[in-house]
Design a protein around this motif. Structure first.
Motif, mmCIF file in Angstrom:
data_model
loop_
_atom_site.group_PDB
_atom_site.id
_atom_site.type_symbol
_atom_site.label_atom_id
_atom_site.label_comp_id
_atom_site.label_asym_id
_atom_site.label_seq_id
_atom_site.Cartn_x
_atom_site.Cartn_y
_atom_site.Cartn_z
ATOM 1 N N LEU A 208 -40.596 36.763 -69.121
ATOM 2 C CA LEU A 208 -41.073 36.207 -67.816
ATOM 3 C C LEU A 208 -42.565 36.596 -67.352
ATOM 4 N N GLU A 209 -42.743 37.997 -67.962
ATOM 5 C CA GLU A 209 -44.219 38.326 -67.676
ATOM 6 C C GLU A 209 -45.368 37.553 -68.343
ATOM 7 N N LYS A 210 -44.618 36.829 -69.676
ATOM 8 C CA LYS A 210 -45.886 35.994 -70.583
ATOM 9 C C LYS A 210 -45.946 35.011 -69.636
ATOM 10 N N GLY A 211 -45.005 34.360 -69.101
ATOM 11 C CA GLY A 211 -44.975 33.194 -68.199
ATOM 12 C C GLY A 211 -44.924 31.760 -69.019
ATOM 13 N N ARG A 212 -44.528 31.805 -70.290
ATOM 14 C CA ARG A 212 -44.469 30.615 -71.045
ATOM 15 C C ARG A 212 -43.161 29.871 -71.235
ATOM 16 N N LYS A 213 -42.256 30.613 -70.706
ATOM 17 C CA LYS A 213 -40.892 29.858 -70.578
ATOM 18 C C LYS A 213 -40.207 29.715 -69.154
ATOM 19 N N SER A 214 -39.462 28.947 -68.803
ATOM 20 C CA SER A 214 -38.749 28.762 -67.534
ATOM 21 C C SER A 214 -37.744 29.824 -67.424
ATOM 22 N N ILE A 215 -37.173 29.976 -66.275
ATOM 23 C CA ILE A 215 -36.289 31.346 -66.187
ATOM 24 C C ILE A 215 -34.748 30.685 -66.977
ATOM 25 N N PHE A 216 -34.351 29.328 -66.847
ATOM 26 C CA PHE A 216 -33.523 28.712 -67.519
ATOM 27 C C PHE A 216 -33.607 29.006 -69.355
ATOM 28 N N GLU A 217 -34.741 28.874 -69.640
ATOM 29 C CA GLU A 217 -34.933 29.135 -71.242
ATOM 30 C C GLU A 217 -34.954 30.503 -71.267
ATOM 31 N N VAL A 218 -35.053 31.693 -70.553
ATOM 32 C CA VAL A 218 -35.195 33.045 -70.917
ATOM 33 C C VAL A 218 -33.751 33.276 -70.719
ATOM 34 N N MET A 219 -33.058 32.906 -69.730
ATOM 35 C CA MET A 219 -31.717 32.971 -69.708
ATOM 36 C C MET A 219 -30.982 32.847 -71.048
ATOM 37 N N ASN A 220 -30.934 31.691 -71.467
ATOM 38 C CA ASN A 220 -30.155 31.306 -72.820
ATOM 39 C C ASN A 220 -30.893 32.004 -74.150
ATOM 40 N N GLU A 221 -32.132 32.584 -73.964
ATOM 41 C CA GLU A 221 -32.718 33.296 -75.102
ATOM 42 C C GLU A 221 -31.968 34.713 -75.287
ATOM 43 N N VAL A 222 -31.778 35.087 -74.233
ATOM 44 C CA VAL A 222 -31.000 36.459 -74.316
ATOM 45 C C VAL A 222 -29.371 36.419 -74.129
ATOM 46 N N GLY A 223 -28.959 35.247 -74.380
ATOM 47 C CA GLY A 223 -27.322 35.136 -74.525
ATOM 48 C C GLY A 223 -26.821 34.993 -73.242
ATOM 49 N N TYR A 224 -27.315 34.470 -72.190
ATOM 50 C CA TYR A 224 -26.504 34.105 -70.714
ATOM 51 C C TYR A 224 -26.336 32.643 -70.693
ATOM 52 N N SER A 225 -25.210 32.278 -70.286
ATOM 53 C CA SER A 225 -25.070 30.740 -70.166
ATOM 54 C C SER A 225 -24.708 30.654 -68.662
ATOM 55 N N ASP A 226 -24.171 31.778 -67.868
ATOM 56 C CA ASP A 226 -23.842 31.536 -66.563
ATOM 57 C C ASP A 226 -25.212 32.047 -65.692
ATOM 58 N N ASP A 227 -26.035 31.016 -64.930
ATOM 59 C CA ASP A 227 -27.094 31.768 -64.362
ATOM 60 C C ASP A 227 -26.775 32.610 -63.186
ATOM 61 N N LYS A 228 -25.619 32.421 -62.607
ATOM 62 C CA LYS A 228 -25.323 33.429 -61.657
ATOM 63 C C LYS A 228 -25.181 34.808 -62.209
ATOM 64 N N ALA A 229 -24.419 34.852 -63.308
ATOM 65 C CA ALA A 229 -24.243 36.181 -63.914
ATOM 66 C C ALA A 229 -25.484 36.670 -64.211
ATOM 67 N N PHE A 230 -26.439 35.923 -64.804
ATOM 68 C CA PHE A 230 -27.689 36.523 -65.277
ATOM 69 C C PHE A 230 -28.489 37.165 -64.179
ATOM 70 N N ARG A 231 -28.610 36.258 -62.947
ATOM 71 C CA ARG A 231 -29.246 36.883 -61.555
ATOM 72 C C ARG A 231 -28.715 38.042 -61.187
ATOM 73 N N GLU A 232 -27.465 38.264 -61.324
ATOM 74 C CA GLU A 232 -26.931 39.305 -60.654
ATOM 75 C C GLU A 232 -27.039 40.613 -61.527
ATOM 76 N N VAL A 233 -27.225 40.582 -62.885
ATOM 77 C CA VAL A 233 -27.382 41.755 -63.950
ATOM 78 C C VAL A 233 -28.757 42.172 -63.704
ATOM 79 N N PHE A 234 -29.646 40.899 -63.815
ATOM 80 C CA PHE A 234 -31.022 41.180 -63.680
ATOM 81 C C PHE A 234 -31.471 41.822 -62.478
ATOM 82 N N LYS A 235 -30.995 41.267 -61.371
ATOM 83 C CA LYS A 235 -31.602 42.226 -59.981
ATOM 84 C C LYS A 235 -31.050 43.557 -59.741
ATOM 85 N N ARG A 236 -29.689 43.845 -60.504
ATOM 86 C CA ARG A 236 -28.974 45.333 -60.521
ATOM 87 C C ARG A 236 -29.878 46.112 -60.937
ATOM 88 N N ILE A 237 -30.329 45.592 -62.272
ATOM 89 C CA ILE A 237 -31.341 46.522 -63.063
ATOM 90 C C ILE A 237 -32.606 46.633 -62.702
#
Length: 326
Positions: free
Chosen positions: A278-307
């Motif tokens: 995300l810091e490099k800004g070359r990929k969308s949030i959806f692409e980043v989410m898939n890159e790190v193995g998340y298919s559920d965007d809600k779960a990704f957002r929750e884990v990301f915000k918690r950390i």
């Protein structure tokens, strides 16, 4: 406040690695304070010699007496001359001091050929390190049992950090700033000094090397497996079986060694890699989410915000390289 000591060996040290480290670390400390924080570090330039003349006598360094520094949290060894035997022979007291500081809990960073002085302490035995590519043959001849990884810009292992040649020490300084301050401060310094952040052949979650200082080789293997299979669905039951340990004992040893459960560690590594993307800004949030193995965007957002305390979108807006200092 953390104590940082840039050590000055008797003989020769590369001036740029001394002044560059001092200046950028100071700037990081100043920026940190403008954000409403207390000073994070206090920097010393110290050695056993009272004066070191550099560059044919055009410059001199007057270090403080290192004997007056009883404890330091981080010590930095600058690049040294290519008369490696000579520099080692001239600095037995400094080599002993570095060794004692590390055993007392200090972390050690060597820059370029400073790795020769670090290797002379014996602290690199059984570990990996890097140095200038032109010095590789000499290093392997003098220290054949040390795992020299000349292709690595930065190595990090058990509180010991090294970097490759010449001005790549700037990337090591940014790495240390991220570790001791935070990612935002490292990004700010990278833009101030026009240093390409993350210019390293190591993975974006290199910061997690600091969680491998526990000495449990089996858990290190598990951590490496997790880091190398982020996009896959990891079964910790199968991983435990692969490592010939029960799931219960695997979880117990993992928590004891790392301080996180295996699931928590996996989530933290996924988020660390996502942050870097995300810091490099070359990929969308959806692409980043898939890159790190998340298919559920809600779960990704929750884990990301918690950390991180921020949503992926807010994090990208705040820390994207084009946004910081805009």
């Amino acid at each position: 406040m953390k104590q940082v000591t840039i050590v000055i060996p008797d003989g020769y040290a590369e001036l740029g690695s001394i002044t560059g480290s001092f200046e950028i670390l100071n700037r990081a400390n100043e920026y940190w304070q403008t954000m409403g924080n207390k000073p994070m570090i206090e920097i010393h330039i110290a050695g056993f010699a009272t004066e070191l003349k550099l560059d044919v006598g055009f410059f001199s360094v007057y270090p403080e007496d290192i004997k007056g520094i009883k404890e330091t949290d981080l010590l930095i060894i600058p690049s040294v001359s290519n008369y490696y035997h000579n520099i080692i022979e001239k600095n037995p007291a400094l080599i002993t001091w570095i060794t004692e500081q590390y055993k007392s809990g200090a972390e050690v960073a060597s820059m370029c050929t400073g790795a020769f002085l670090l290797a002379a302490t014996g602290l690199l035995e059984g570990k990996s390190c890097s140095t200038h590519w032109s010095a590789a043959a000499d290093f392997r001849r003098l220290f054949p049992t040390i795992n020299l990884q000349i292709d690595k810009l930065i190595t990090a292992e058990n509180g010991i950090y090294t970097n490759g040649g010449a001005y790549s020490f700037l990337n090591l300084i940014l790495f240390l700033i991220e570790k001791y301050f935070d990612r935002q401060t490292a990004i700010v310094c990278s833009k101030m000094y026009q240093i390409e952040i993350d210019r390293t052949s190591q993975s974006p979650f290199i910061i997690f090397q600091t969680q491998k200082n526990h000495g449990d080789e089996l858990i290190c293997q598990a951590q490496t497996y997790i880091e190398e299979n982020l996009s896959e669905k990891i079964s910790f039951e199968q991983l435990a079986s692969k490592l010939a340990i029960s799931r219960r004992n695997f979880d117990r040893r993992f928590i004891k060694a790392v301080g996180n459960t295996p699931v928590e560690y996996l989530q933290r590594v996924k988020v660390e890699v996502a942050k870097s993307s995300l810091e490099k800004g070359r990929k969308s949030i959806f692409e980043v989410m898939n890159e790190v193995g998340y298919s559920d965007d809600k779960a990704f957002r929750e884990v990301f915000k918690r950390i991180t305390g921020l949503s992926p979108l807010d994090y990208k807006s705040r820390y994207n390289k084009d946004a910081v200092l805009a």
